[in-house]
Scaffold this motif. Structure first.
Motif, PDB file in Angstrom:
ATOM      1  N   VAL A  41      59.381  13.600  10.593  1.00  0.00           N
ATOM      2  CA  VAL A  41      59.200  14.557  11.686  1.00  0.00           C
ATOM      3  C   VAL A  41      59.556  15.924  11.127  1.00  0.00           C
ATOM      4  O   VAL A  41      60.673  16.130  10.644  1.00  0.00           O
ATOM      5  CB  VAL A  41      60.085  14.200  12.898  1.00  0.00           C
ATOM      6  N   ARG A  42      58.610  16.837  11.160  1.00  0.00           N
ATOM      7  CA  ARG A  42      58.779  18.170  10.571  1.00  0.00           C
ATOM      8  C   ARG A  42      58.789  19.242  11.648  1.00  0.00           C
ATOM      9  O   ARG A  42      58.009  19.176  12.599  1.00  0.00           O
ATOM     10  CB  ARG A  42      57.648  18.469   9.571  1.00  0.00           C
ATOM     11  N   LYS A  43      59.644  20.229  11.473  1.00  0.00           N
ATOM     12  CA  LYS A  43      59.716  21.349  12.414  1.00  0.00           C
ATOM     13  C   LYS A  43      58.548  22.309  12.228  1.00  0.00           C
ATOM     14  O   LYS A  43      58.166  23.011  13.150  1.00  0.00           O
ATOM     15  CB  LYS A  43      61.027  22.106  12.226  1.00  0.00           C
ATOM     16  N   HIS A  44      58.004  22.333  11.022  1.00  0.00           N
ATOM     17  CA  HIS A  44      56.916  23.249  10.704  1.00  0.00           C
ATOM     18  C   HIS A  44      55.725  22.481  10.146  1.00  0.00           C
ATOM     19  O   HIS A  44      55.879  21.424   9.557  1.00  0.00           O
ATOM     20  CB  HIS A  44      57.372  24.287   9.666  1.00  0.00           C
ATOM     21  N   HIS A  45      54.544  23.047  10.307  1.00  0.00           N
ATOM     22  CA  HIS A  45      53.328  22.463   9.757  1.00  0.00           C
ATOM     23  C   HIS A  45      53.163  22.914   8.306  1.00  0.00           C
ATOM     24  O   HIS A  45      53.337  24.087   7.992  1.00  0.00           O
ATOM     25  CB  HIS A  45      52.101  22.913  10.563  1.00  0.00           C
ATOM     26  N   TYR A  46      52.843  21.982   7.445  1.00  0.00           N
ATOM     27  CA  TYR A  46      52.475  22.264   6.053  1.00  0.00           C
ATOM     28  C   TYR A  46      51.190  21.514   5.768  1.00  0.00           C
ATOM     29  O   TYR A  46      51.070  20.336   6.120  1.00  0.00           O
ATOM     30  CB  TYR A  46      53.559  21.780   5.076  1.00  0.00           C
ATOM     31  N   ASP A  47      50.228  22.180   5.144  1.00  0.00           N
ATOM     32  CA  ASP A  47      48.986  21.496   4.789  1.00  0.00           C
ATOM     33  C   ASP A  47      49.231  20.380   3.782  1.00  0.00           C
ATOM     34  O   ASP A  47      48.585  19.341   3.833  1.00  0.00           O
ATOM     35  CB  ASP A  47      47.960  22.479   4.224  1.00  0.00           C
ATOM     36  N   SER A  91      42.346   4.291  -4.387  1.00  0.00           N
ATOM     37  CA  SER A  91      41.238   5.176  -4.764  1.00  0.00           C
ATOM     38  C   SER A  91      41.676   6.254  -5.763  1.00  0.00           C
ATOM     39  O   SER A  91      40.968   7.230  -5.975  1.00  0.00           O
ATOM     40  CB  SER A  91      40.632   5.831  -3.523  1.00  0.00           C
ATOM     41  N   ASN A  92      42.856   6.033  -6.380  1.00  0.00           N
ATOM     42  CA  ASN A  92      43.385   6.951  -7.408  1.00  0.00           C
ATOM     43  C   ASN A  92      43.563   8.373  -6.894  1.00  0.00           C
ATOM     44  O   ASN A  92      43.269   9.347  -7.582  1.00  0.00           O
ATOM     45  CB  ASN A  92      42.497   6.938  -8.654  1.00  0.00           C
ATOM     46  N   TYR A  93      44.074   8.500  -5.678  1.00  0.00           N
ATOM     47  CA  TYR A  93      44.375   9.810  -5.098  1.00  0.00           C
ATOM     48  C   TYR A  93      45.341  10.568  -5.998  1.00  0.00           C
ATOM     49  O   TYR A  93      46.263   9.986  -6.562  1.00  0.00           O
ATOM     50  CB  TYR A  93      44.993   9.622  -3.704  1.00  0.00           C
ATOM     51  N   ASN A  94      45.122  11.856  -6.145  1.00  0.00           N
ATOM     52  CA  ASN A  94      46.014  12.694  -6.952  1.00  0.00           C
ATOM     53  C   ASN A  94      47.170  13.176  -6.078  1.00  0.00           C
ATOM     54  O   ASN A  94      47.023  14.137  -5.323  1.00  0.00           O
ATOM     55  CB  ASN A  94      45.253  13.878  -7.543  1.00  0.00           C
ATOM     56  N   PHE A  95      48.295  12.510  -6.178  1.00  0.00           N
ATOM     57  CA  PHE A  95      49.480  12.874  -5.409  1.00  0.00           C
ATOM     58  C   PHE A  95      50.204  14.091  -5.997  1.00  0.00           C
ATOM     59  O   PHE A  95      51.146  14.590  -5.401  1.00  0.00           O
ATOM     60  CB  PHE A  95      50.448  11.689  -5.321  1.00  0.00           C
ATOM     61  N   LYS A  96      49.771  14.548  -7.161  1.00  0.00           N
ATOM     62  CA  LYS A  96      50.371  15.723  -7.819  1.00  0.00           C
ATOM     63  C   LYS A  96      51.885  15.558  -7.994  1.00  0.00           C
ATOM     64  O   LYS A  96      52.681  16.416  -7.639  1.00  0.00           O
ATOM     65  CB  LYS A  96      50.057  16.999  -7.038  1.00  0.00           C
ATOM     66  N   TRP A  97      52.276  14.421  -8.554  1.00  0.00           N
ATOM     67  CA  TRP A  97      53.693  14.122  -8.743  1.00  0.00           C
ATOM     68  C   TRP A  97      54.358  15.191  -9.601  1.00  0.00           C
ATOM     69  O   TRP A  97      53.789  15.651 -10.590  1.00  0.00           O
ATOM     70  CB  TRP A  97      53.879  12.753  -9.394  1.00  0.00           C
ATOM     71  N   GLU A  98      55.567  15.561  -9.216  1.00  0.00           N
ATOM     72  CA  GLU A  98      56.352  16.539  -9.966  1.00  0.00           C
ATOM     73  C   GLU A  98      57.836  16.295  -9.725  1.00  0.00           C
ATOM     74  O   GLU A  98      58.218  15.698  -8.724  1.00  0.00           O
ATOM     75  CB  GLU A  98      55.999  17.974  -9.553  1.00  0.00           C
ATOM     76  N   ASP A  99      58.647  16.756 -10.669  1.00  0.00           N
ATOM     77  CA  ASP A  99      60.095  16.739 -10.482  1.00  0.00           C
ATOM     78  C   ASP A  99      60.483  18.042  -9.800  1.00  0.00           C
ATOM     79  O   ASP A  99      60.019  19.122 -10.190  1.00  0.00           O
ATOM     80  CB  ASP A  99      60.816  16.612 -11.823  1.00  0.00           C
ATOM     81  N   GLY A 120      55.575  13.955  -4.500  1.00  0.00           N
ATOM     82  CA  GLY A 120      54.141  14.198  -4.525  1.00  0.00           C
ATOM     83  C   GLY A 120      53.723  14.789  -3.197  1.00  0.00           C
ATOM     84  O   GLY A 120      54.557  15.038  -2.314  1.00  0.00           O
ATOM     85  N   TYR A 121      52.424  15.005  -3.049  1.00  0.00           N
ATOM     86  CA  TYR A 121      51.915  15.671  -1.856  1.00  0.00           C
ATOM     87  C   TYR A 121      50.630  15.005  -1.378  1.00  0.00           C
ATOM     88  O   TYR A 121      49.812  14.579  -2.180  1.00  0.00           O
ATOM     89  CB  TYR A 121      51.643  17.144  -2.160  1.00  0.00           C
ATOM     90  N   VAL A 122      50.494  14.934  -0.058  1.00  0.00           N
ATOM     91  CA  VAL A 122      49.250  14.496   0.563  1.00  0.00           C
ATOM     92  C   VAL A 122      48.794  15.618   1.484  1.00  0.00           C
ATOM     93  O   VAL A 122      49.581  16.166   2.251  1.00  0.00           O
ATOM     94  CB  VAL A 122      49.405  13.158   1.325  1.00  0.00           C
ATOM     95  N   ASN A 123      47.542  15.974   1.384  1.00  0.00           N
ATOM     96  CA  ASN A 123      47.007  17.070   2.168  1.00  0.00           C
ATOM     97  C   ASN A 123      46.547  16.568   3.532  1.00  0.00           C
ATOM     98  O   ASN A 123      45.943  15.498   3.623  1.00  0.00           O
ATOM     99  CB  ASN A 123      45.847  17.745   1.428  1.00  0.00           C
ATOM    100  N   VAL A 124      46.808  17.341   4.576  1.00  0.00           N
ATOM    101  CA  VAL A 124      46.450  16.907   5.929  1.00  0.00           C
ATOM    102  C   VAL A 124      44.950  16.646   6.074  1.00  0.00           C
ATOM    103  O   VAL A 124      44.543  15.829   6.899  1.00  0.00           O
ATOM    104  CB  VAL A 124      46.930  17.911   7.009  1.00  0.00           C
ATOM    105  N   ASN A 125      44.140  17.298   5.259  1.00  0.00           N
ATOM    106  CA  ASN A 125      42.697  17.047   5.308  1.00  0.00           C
ATOM    107  C   ASN A 125      42.326  15.661   4.781  1.00  0.00           C
ATOM    108  O   ASN A 125      41.209  15.202   4.981  1.00  0.00           O
ATOM    109  CB  ASN A 125      41.940  18.117   4.520  1.00  0.00           C
ATOM    110  N   ASP A 126      43.265  15.013   4.090  1.00  0.00           N
ATOM    111  CA  ASP A 126      43.028  13.684   3.538  1.00  0.00           C
ATOM    112  C   ASP A 126      43.646  12.573   4.373  1.00  0.00           C
ATOM    113  O   ASP A 126      43.684  11.416   3.941  1.00  0.00           O
ATOM    114  CB  ASP A 126      43.580  13.619   2.107  1.00  0.00           C
ATOM    115  N   CYS A 127      44.130  12.904   5.561  1.00  0.00           N
ATOM    116  CA  CYS A 127      44.746  11.882   6.406  1.00  0.00           C
ATOM    117  C   CYS A 127      43.688  10.909   6.922  1.00  0.00           C
ATOM    118  O   CYS A 127      42.512  11.243   7.052  1.00  0.00           O
ATOM    119  CB  CYS A 127      45.539  12.506   7.542  1.00  0.00           C
ATOM    120  N   SER A 128      44.125   9.702   7.213  1.00  0.00           N
ATOM    121  CA  SER A 128      43.231   8.683   7.774  1.00  0.00           C
ATOM    122  C   SER A 128      42.967   8.953   9.236  1.00  0.00           C
ATOM    123  O   SER A 128      41.904   8.604   9.759  1.00  0.00           O
ATOM    124  CB  SER A 128      43.856   7.292   7.645  1.00  0.00           C
TER     125      SER A 128
END
Length: 133
Positions: A41-47, A91-99, A120-128
């Motif tokens: 649950v996030r207080k702010h929206h992030y893409d 589907s080999n999604y690029n989660f852009k893993w980083e430390d 990593g990150y998931v973009n809201v445009n890629d949501c199911s």
């Protein structure tokens, strides 16, 4: 908005029967017959929504062993985004893993105790699925 409220909206919208995980320190927050879910649950929206690698790895493994899907649910003030991480992983999604240096735990206000976490990150445009609140 809290996890129980998020589950109420999802159960109602999709005729699901998600329950909160019974074990306080479980790697997932909720489950039903077909899915395990990590809820944020996030207080702010992030893409780009951040996902911790440790939870990703443990939940992907659990989902495979138990023949269920792992979904990542991010709730903001206006929407609930549902990401099917199992399908994205397949589907080999690029989660852009980083430390990244981050607070050890923000839930308990421990902002000054920093550690390096793999994220990593998931973009809201890629949501199911996206629910409006």
């Amino acid at each position: 908005m809290d996890e129980l409220n998020v589950l109420y909206h999802i159960n109602k919208a999709f005729s699901r029967r998600f329950d909160l995980a019974e074990y306080k320190y479980s790697y997932f927050d909720a489950y039903d017959d077909d899915y395990i879910a990590e809820i944020k649950v996030r207080k702010h929206h992030y893409d780009d929504c951040m996902i911790e690698y440790d939870k990703y790895a443990k939940n992907i493994s659990y989902a495979k062993k138990n023949n269920v899907y792992f979904v990542y649910i991010v709730a903001t003030k206006s929407h609930i985004y549902i990401f099917n991480i199992t399908k994205m992983n397949e589907s080999n999604y690029n989660f852009k893993w980083e430390d990244r240096v981050m607070p050890r735990n923000t839930h308990f206000g421990d902002y000054n105790n920093k550690i390096t976490k793999k994220v990593g990150y998931v973009n809201v445009n890629d949501c199911s699925c996206k629910l409006s609140l």
